[in-house]
Design an enzyme around this catalytic site. Structure first.
Site, PDB file in Angstrom:
ATOM      1  N   ASN A 206     -10.035   0.052   0.369  1.00 27.04           N
ATOM      2  CA  ASN A 206      -8.572   0.117   0.294  1.00 27.04           C
ATOM      3  C   ASN A 206      -8.140  -0.470  -1.054  1.00 27.04           C
ATOM      4  O   ASN A 206      -8.300  -1.662  -1.295  1.00 27.04           O
ATOM      5  CB  ASN A 206      -7.992  -0.684   1.469  1.00 27.04           C
ATOM      6  CG  ASN A 206      -6.477  -0.696   1.490  1.00 27.04           C
ATOM      7  OD1 ASN A 206      -5.822  -0.303   0.531  1.00 27.04           O
ATOM      8  ND2 ASN A 206      -5.923  -1.171   2.595  1.00 27.04           N
TER       9      ASN A 206
ATOM     10  N   CYS B 194       0.811  -1.228   0.000  1.00 28.50           N
ATOM     11  CA  CYS B 194       0.000   0.000   0.000  1.00 28.50           C
ATOM     12  C   CYS B 194       0.841   1.272   0.000  1.00 28.50           C
ATOM     13  O   CYS B 194       0.324   2.354  -0.284  1.00 28.50           O
ATOM     14  CB  CYS B 194      -0.956   0.011   1.180  1.00 28.50           C
ATOM     15  SG  CYS B 194      -2.069  -1.392   1.191  1.00 28.50           S
TER      16      CYS B 194
ATOM     17  N   HIS C 124      -3.032   7.340   2.524  1.00 29.05           N
ATOM     18  CA  HIS C 124      -3.490   6.053   2.007  1.00 29.05           C
ATOM     19  C   HIS C 124      -4.880   5.787   2.567  1.00 29.05           C
ATOM     20  O   HIS C 124      -5.136   5.996   3.753  1.00 29.05           O
ATOM     21  CB  HIS C 124      -2.514   4.959   2.432  1.00 29.05           C
ATOM     22  CG  HIS C 124      -3.020   3.584   2.159  1.00 29.05           C
ATOM     23  ND1 HIS C 124      -3.555   3.229   0.933  1.00 29.05           N
ATOM     24  CD2 HIS C 124      -3.101   2.469   2.938  1.00 29.05           C
ATOM     25  CE1 HIS C 124      -3.925   1.960   0.976  1.00 29.05           C
ATOM     26  NE2 HIS C 124      -3.667   1.487   2.178  1.00 29.05           N
TER      27      HIS C 124
HETATM   28  N1  COA Z   1     -18.481  -8.040   9.959  1.00 23.77           N
HETATM   29  C1  COA Z   1     -18.920  -8.282  11.207  1.00 23.77           C
HETATM   30  N2  COA Z   1     -18.111  -8.629  12.212  1.00 23.77           N
HETATM   31  C2  COA Z   1     -16.802  -8.729  11.955  1.00 23.77           C
HETATM   32  C3  COA Z   1     -16.268  -8.498  10.672  1.00 23.77           C
HETATM   33  C4  COA Z   1     -17.165  -8.148   9.653  1.00 23.77           C
HETATM   34  N3  COA Z   1     -16.768  -7.903   8.398  1.00 23.77           N
HETATM   35  N4  COA Z   1     -14.945  -8.681  10.718  1.00 23.77           N
HETATM   36  C5  COA Z   1     -14.645  -9.004  11.978  1.00 23.77           C
HETATM   37  N5  COA Z   1     -15.765  -9.052  12.730  1.00 23.77           N
HETATM   38  C6  COA Z   1     -15.877  -9.360  14.150  1.00 23.77           C
HETATM   39  C7  COA Z   1     -14.691 -10.136  14.663  1.00 23.77           C
HETATM   40  O1  COA Z   1     -14.849 -11.519  14.408  1.00 23.77           O
HETATM   41  C8  COA Z   1     -14.719  -9.807  16.127  1.00 23.77           C
HETATM   42  O2  COA Z   1     -15.653 -10.628  16.750  1.00 23.77           O
HETATM   43  P1  COA Z   1     -15.335 -11.271  18.187  1.00 23.77           P
HETATM   44  O3  COA Z   1     -15.133 -10.095  19.097  1.00 23.77           O
HETATM   45  O4  COA Z   1     -16.541 -12.077  18.456  1.00 23.77           O
HETATM   46  O5  COA Z   1     -14.086 -12.057  17.986  1.00 23.77           O
HETATM   47  C9  COA Z   1     -15.247  -8.377  16.163  1.00 23.77           C
HETATM   48  O6  COA Z   1     -15.886  -8.164  14.892  1.00 23.77           O
HETATM   49  C10 COA Z   1     -14.175  -7.332  16.374  1.00 23.77           C
HETATM   50  O7  COA Z   1     -13.107  -7.593  15.484  1.00 23.77           O
HETATM   51  P2  COA Z   1     -11.770  -6.776  15.539  1.00 23.77           P
HETATM   52  O8  COA Z   1     -10.813  -7.363  14.577  1.00 23.77           O
HETATM   53  O9  COA Z   1     -11.345  -6.612  16.964  1.00 23.77           O
HETATM   54  O10 COA Z   1     -12.295  -5.373  15.004  1.00 23.77           O
HETATM   55  P3  COA Z   1     -11.528  -4.023  14.907  1.00 23.77           P
HETATM   56  O11 COA Z   1     -12.262  -2.987  15.647  1.00 23.77           O
HETATM   57  O12 COA Z   1     -10.064  -4.174  15.168  1.00 23.77           O
HETATM   58  O13 COA Z   1     -11.700  -3.680  13.361  1.00 23.77           O
HETATM   59  C11 COA Z   1     -10.487  -3.769  11.272  1.00 23.77           C
HETATM   60  C12 COA Z   1     -11.201  -4.544  12.388  1.00 23.77           C
HETATM   61  C13 COA Z   1      -9.915  -4.768  10.294  1.00 23.77           C
HETATM   62  C14 COA Z   1     -11.499  -2.869  10.590  1.00 23.77           C
HETATM   63  C15 COA Z   1      -9.377  -2.918  11.916  1.00 23.77           C
HETATM   64  O14 COA Z   1      -8.586  -3.710  12.768  1.00 23.77           O
HETATM   65  C16 COA Z   1      -8.500  -2.286  10.884  1.00 23.77           C
HETATM   66  O15 COA Z   1      -8.938  -1.486  10.083  1.00 23.77           O
HETATM   67  N6  COA Z   1      -7.199  -2.590  10.901  1.00 23.77           N
HETATM   68  C17 COA Z   1      -6.264  -2.050   9.954  1.00 23.77           C
HETATM   69  C18 COA Z   1      -6.345  -2.875   8.724  1.00 23.77           C
HETATM   70  C19 COA Z   1      -5.792  -2.168   7.528  1.00 23.77           C
HETATM   71  O16 COA Z   1      -6.025  -1.018   7.310  1.00 23.77           O
HETATM   72  N7  COA Z   1      -5.047  -2.924   6.727  1.00 23.77           N
HETATM   73  C20 COA Z   1      -4.563  -2.477   5.500  1.00 23.77           C
HETATM   74  C21 COA Z   1      -3.169  -2.040   5.621  1.00 23.77           C
HETATM   75  S1  COA Z   1      -2.637  -1.259   4.152  1.00 23.77           S
END
Ligand code: COA
Length: 330
Positions: A287, A116, A257
């Protein structure tokens, strides 16, 4: 410091016409518009048509950038394509794009993989090659068909990504103090495991077992990536502003980004730059990895958010984990 400034002569972008909304995703996986939007700011993303290749999207964006620069393919002698989704593992997408665009066979063409952060890395590389005086005009493209490497059964990743392309044409300028002012790039190679495609490389070549294990798709530990992303982007932005003696108030626009609105909001808060001065389109594209910054840059220019004399800050992070910032004066 080079005697030649390197400036952006034109920008262009392309997004496939197929829009995939959060509500549609909720029909195939256990998710909701509310969850996706509240966690990421994403409402919808674009998905390449069947048979539409990374190279096709790149060509569409590049043609628009060339038209904007009032240049033709014959004017280009360097092509750098930032991508993690080339049409095939070998050769580089740049070779296919060179042929489809009709660039001269004397054009230096290669791909660059910084995930990215790829566009900022490629832009810096192209500017350095132009500053050497050995190249005259470069096309730098960020392009991804992430729909081909996303695991559509994994709700923790598939809701975040989309397809698209952005391109810039760059060339030398005699005017001092314009164009790329500087970059600050870096990498946390100890965090490879947080965001990677484990299969298909020389360590784990494609096999029936690797396909069965879904190892050819993106694997991500989102929470950990989030924390490092915010820190790395804030630090690199702070460093580059300091290096150039610029304060937050002197930055007319930040083009981050587009991975997650919450990441962008956190950086805005830490850098003390109001959100009105951040360009955001993650709601419409998700993204798009290396394509996200050049698409945003093109939209920012075309919607009048960049004026002559403005200083724009680009800032990115991605798998690697790579990160980088760039300062541009228009
Ligand atoms: N829909 C519904 N629930 C979802 C889900 C979805 N698409 N994806 C995950 N969940 C659930 C998980 O299973 C988890 O459930 P649990 O608590 O029962 O285990 C819960 O939602 C919370 O998940 P978590 O991973 O803790 O959420 P978060 O607040 O960290 O958000 C992201 C997840 C991926 C949105 C966040 O971590 C993020 O944006 N990270 C950066 C990723 C990124 O930008 N990557 C690219 C780099 S270039």
């Amino acid at each position: 410091m080079s005697h030649r400034s390197t400036v952006i002569l034109g920008t262009g972008s392309y997004a496939p016409s197929r829009v995939l909304t959060n509500a549609e995703l909720a029909h195939t996986i256990d998710t909701s518009d509310e969850w996706i939007h509240s966690r990421s700011g994403i409402r919808e993303r674009r998905i390449a048509a069947p048979g539409e290749m990374t190279s096709d999207m790149a060509v569409a964006a590049a043609q628009r950038a060339l038209a904007d620069a009032k240049l033709t393919p014959a004017d280009i002698d360097l092509l750098i394509v930032a991508t993690i989704t080339p049409d095939m593992p070998m050769p580089a997408a740049a070779c296919i794009i060179q042929h489809k665009l009709g660039l001269a066979t004397t054009t230096a063409c290669f791909d660059l993989n910084a995930a990215c952060s790829g566009f900022i890395y490629a832009f810096d590389t192209a500017c350095a090659m132009l500053s050497s005086g050995r190249y005259q005009r470069a096309l730098v493209i960020g392009v991804e068909k992430l729909s081909s490497i996303v695991d559509w059964q994994d709700r923790t990743t598939c809701v975040l990504f989309g397809d698209g392309a952005g391109a810039v044409v760059i060339g030398p300028s005699d005017q001092p103090g314009v164009g790329l002012l500087g970059t600050r790039l870096g990498t946390y190679g100890d965090s490879v495991d947080l965001l990677c495609i484990p299969g298909g490389g020389s360590n784990a070549p494609a096999s029936v077992a690797s396909v069965g294990a879904r190892d050819h798709f993106i694997k991500m530990k989102g929470k950990e990536v989030f924390k490092i992303a915010v820190r790395a982007m804030e630090e690199s932005a702070r460093d580059i502003l300091e290096q150039h003696g610029l304060g937050a108030t002197q930055i007319a626009l930040v083009i981050p980004h587009q991975a997650n609105l919450r990441i962008i909001e956190a950086i805005a808060q830490y850098l003390e730059i109001p959100m009105e001065r951040f360009f955001v389109n993650v709601d419409r594209y998700g993204n798009t990895s290396a394509a996200s910054i050049p698409i945003a840059l093109d939209e920012a220019r075309r919607t009048g958010r960049i004026k002559a004399g403005d200083v724009t800050l680009l800032v990115a992070f991605g798998a690697g984990l790579t990160y980088g910032s760039a300062l541009i004066r228009w």
